[in-house]
Design an enzyme around this catalytic site. Sequence first.
Site, mmCIF file in Angstrom:
data_model
loop_
_atom_site.group_PDB
_atom_site.id
_atom_site.type_symbol
_atom_site.label_atom_id
_atom_site.label_comp_id
_atom_site.label_asym_id
_atom_site.label_seq_id
_atom_site.Cartn_x
_atom_site.Cartn_y
_atom_site.Cartn_z
ATOM 1 N N VAL A 65 0.808 -1.226 0.000
ATOM 2 C CA VAL A 65 0.000 0.000 0.000
ATOM 3 C C VAL A 65 0.842 1.278 0.000
ATOM 4 C CG1 VAL A 65 -2.149 -0.947 0.969
ATOM 5 C CG2 VAL A 65 -0.334 -0.164 2.521
ATOM 6 N N ASN A 91 -5.590 0.321 7.567
ATOM 7 C CA ASN A 91 -5.036 -0.242 8.803
ATOM 8 C C ASN A 91 -3.554 -0.610 8.706
ATOM 9 O OD1 ASN A 91 -5.148 -2.079 11.392
ATOM 10 N ND2 ASN A 91 -4.466 -3.415 9.714
ATOM 11 N N TYR A 156 7.126 7.213 13.493
ATOM 12 C CA TYR A 156 5.780 6.632 13.635
ATOM 13 C C TYR A 156 4.774 7.709 14.064
ATOM 14 C CZ TYR A 156 2.243 3.263 15.316
ATOM 15 O OH TYR A 156 1.095 2.540 15.534
ATOM 16 N N ALA A 158 4.995 10.907 13.636
ATOM 17 C CA ALA A 158 4.791 11.845 12.512
ATOM 18 C C ALA A 158 3.775 11.267 11.535
ATOM 19 C CB ALA A 158 6.117 12.096 11.795
ATOM 20 N N LYS A 160 1.453 9.003 12.061
ATOM 21 C CA LYS A 160 0.111 8.827 12.624
ATOM 22 C C LYS A 160 -0.573 10.173 12.888
ATOM 23 C CE LYS A 160 -0.074 4.323 12.592
ATOM 24 N NZ LYS A 160 -1.020 3.639 11.715
ATOM 25 N N ILE A 189 -2.247 -2.232 22.251
ATOM 26 C CA ILE A 189 -3.109 -3.376 21.938
ATOM 27 C C ILE A 189 -2.220 -4.608 21.803
ATOM 28 C CG2 ILE A 189 -4.886 -4.240 20.345
ATOM 29 C CD1 ILE A 189 -5.507 -1.470 21.745
HETATM 30 P P1 NAP Z 1 0.707 -5.959 12.800
HETATM 31 O O1 NAP Z 1 0.279 -7.106 13.644
HETATM 32 O O2 NAP Z 1 2.158 -5.755 12.535
HETATM 33 O O3 NAP Z 1 -0.078 -6.072 11.399
HETATM 34 C C1 NAP Z 1 0.121 -5.119 10.394
HETATM 35 C C2 NAP Z 1 -0.228 -5.765 9.065
HETATM 36 O O4 NAP Z 1 0.030 -4.800 8.038
HETATM 37 C C3 NAP Z 1 0.644 -6.988 8.764
HETATM 38 O O5 NAP Z 1 -0.158 -8.058 8.311
HETATM 39 C C4 NAP Z 1 1.568 -6.467 7.674
HETATM 40 O O6 NAP Z 1 1.953 -7.440 6.723
HETATM 41 C C5 NAP Z 1 0.714 -5.436 6.981
HETATM 42 N N1 NAP Z 1 1.551 -4.521 6.219
HETATM 43 C C6 NAP Z 1 2.728 -3.960 6.586
HETATM 44 N N2 NAP Z 1 3.212 -3.210 5.606
HETATM 45 C C7 NAP Z 1 2.338 -3.282 4.568
HETATM 46 C C8 NAP Z 1 2.307 -2.737 3.259
HETATM 47 N N3 NAP Z 1 3.273 -1.938 2.822
HETATM 48 N N4 NAP Z 1 1.261 -3.046 2.450
HETATM 49 C C9 NAP Z 1 0.266 -3.856 2.873
HETATM 50 N N5 NAP Z 1 0.249 -4.420 4.121
HETATM 51 C C10 NAP Z 1 1.275 -4.137 4.951
HETATM 52 O O7 NAP Z 1 0.176 -4.586 13.375
HETATM 53 P P2 NAP Z 1 -1.107 -4.246 14.268
HETATM 54 O O8 NAP Z 1 -0.650 -4.130 15.663
HETATM 55 O O9 NAP Z 1 -2.248 -5.132 13.950
HETATM 56 O O10 NAP Z 1 -1.393 -2.755 13.777
HETATM 57 C C11 NAP Z 1 -2.398 -2.446 12.827
HETATM 58 C C12 NAP Z 1 -2.525 -0.941 12.765
HETATM 59 O O11 NAP Z 1 -2.846 -0.430 14.059
HETATM 60 C C13 NAP Z 1 -1.234 -0.241 12.324
HETATM 61 O O12 NAP Z 1 -1.548 0.865 11.503
HETATM 62 C C14 NAP Z 1 -0.654 0.240 13.640
HETATM 63 O O13 NAP Z 1 0.177 1.345 13.482
HETATM 64 C C15 NAP Z 1 -1.921 0.579 14.420
HETATM 65 N N6 NAP Z 1 -1.767 0.586 15.873
HETATM 66 C C16 NAP Z 1 -1.400 -0.549 16.550
HETATM 67 C C17 NAP Z 1 -1.268 -0.473 17.927
HETATM 68 C C18 NAP Z 1 -0.907 -1.683 18.738
HETATM 69 O O14 NAP Z 1 -0.773 -1.559 19.956
HETATM 70 N N7 NAP Z 1 -0.764 -2.854 18.167
HETATM 71 C C19 NAP Z 1 -1.462 0.737 18.592
HETATM 72 C C20 NAP Z 1 -1.811 1.853 17.867
HETATM 73 C C21 NAP Z 1 -1.974 1.773 16.499
HETATM 74 P P3 NAP Z 1 3.260 -8.372 6.944
HETATM 75 O O15 NAP Z 1 2.816 -9.399 7.923
HETATM 76 O O16 NAP Z 1 3.544 -8.929 5.594
HETATM 77 O O17 NAP Z 1 4.341 -7.462 7.445
#
Ligand code: NAP
Length: 248
Positions: A65, A91, A156, A158, A160, A189
Amino acid sequence: MNSEITVKTAIITGAGRGIGAEIALRLAGDGFNVALNDLNADALAETAAKCREQGVAAECFPADVSKHDECEAMIKKIKERFGTIDVLVNNAGITRDGLLARMSEENYDLVIAVNQKSVFNMMKHCSAVMIKQRSGNIINVSSVAGLHGNAGQFNYSASKAAVIGMTKSAAKELGARGITVNAVAPGFIQTPMTDALTEEQKQAILNLISMKRYGTVDEIAGVVSFLASKDASYVTGQTIEISGGLTM
Ligand code: NAP
């Protein structure tokens, strides 16, 4: 299941695991056909199989993306396959944490490309479809780091914070076309992203959270489901913090 809702289509980026996979499952349970994006095709296939168990159509669209051309081509394919694009959940996201003084230009650029430019790429092409439909709901996944900053997450934070600015600007541009644009700002999370933190970092974070626990992926998916529903039809340009009272 409401038959009017079953024909609607939701795109979820980063749906292979973590928060994105849970959002996909929740929206499938709400009756949306789901178009699932991720880099990892195998993980996507698993999410798609679980979504289909909810009785909806689920298709995988692996793409990066952060790449404008890949997003444009993917959205064209999704429109051809499903006919409409009703909900977009941006996401997909990554972290490359480090103190500012030690942060490489490469890690700055990469995080901005994946977390921020992706939102432009997806919103530009999906909103064109939604404008013609005169309806749509866009939900961007930001972070508490984008609202309040976080040491070690200059890049990160910046990216977000930019997502929140993009959400508000697009809400102002698209509101008259019947399109809502909102953001969610998760706190900490339980996902592979936070599993990577050290025990010391995890304990320090827990001390700051009013509810004294990490959030769960379904607690994010529930708010996204609300923002994608008719119940949120008069909510736009907002950022909902989902952090167990990390800040207030
Ligand atoms: P995650 O477990 O690392 O999952 C992120 C997913 O995005 C992975 O499946 C990854 O694929 C995919 N991805 C990464 N780069 C991509 C790209 N260039 N194109 C398409 N897909 C891509 O992360 P998460 O914790 O679920 O986080 C999801 C969202 O919530 C993110 O935007 C994160 O910043 C936000 N968030 C998370 C938290 C938290 O505590 N976890 C807190 C605040 C915000 P691969 O497996 O192939 O890398």
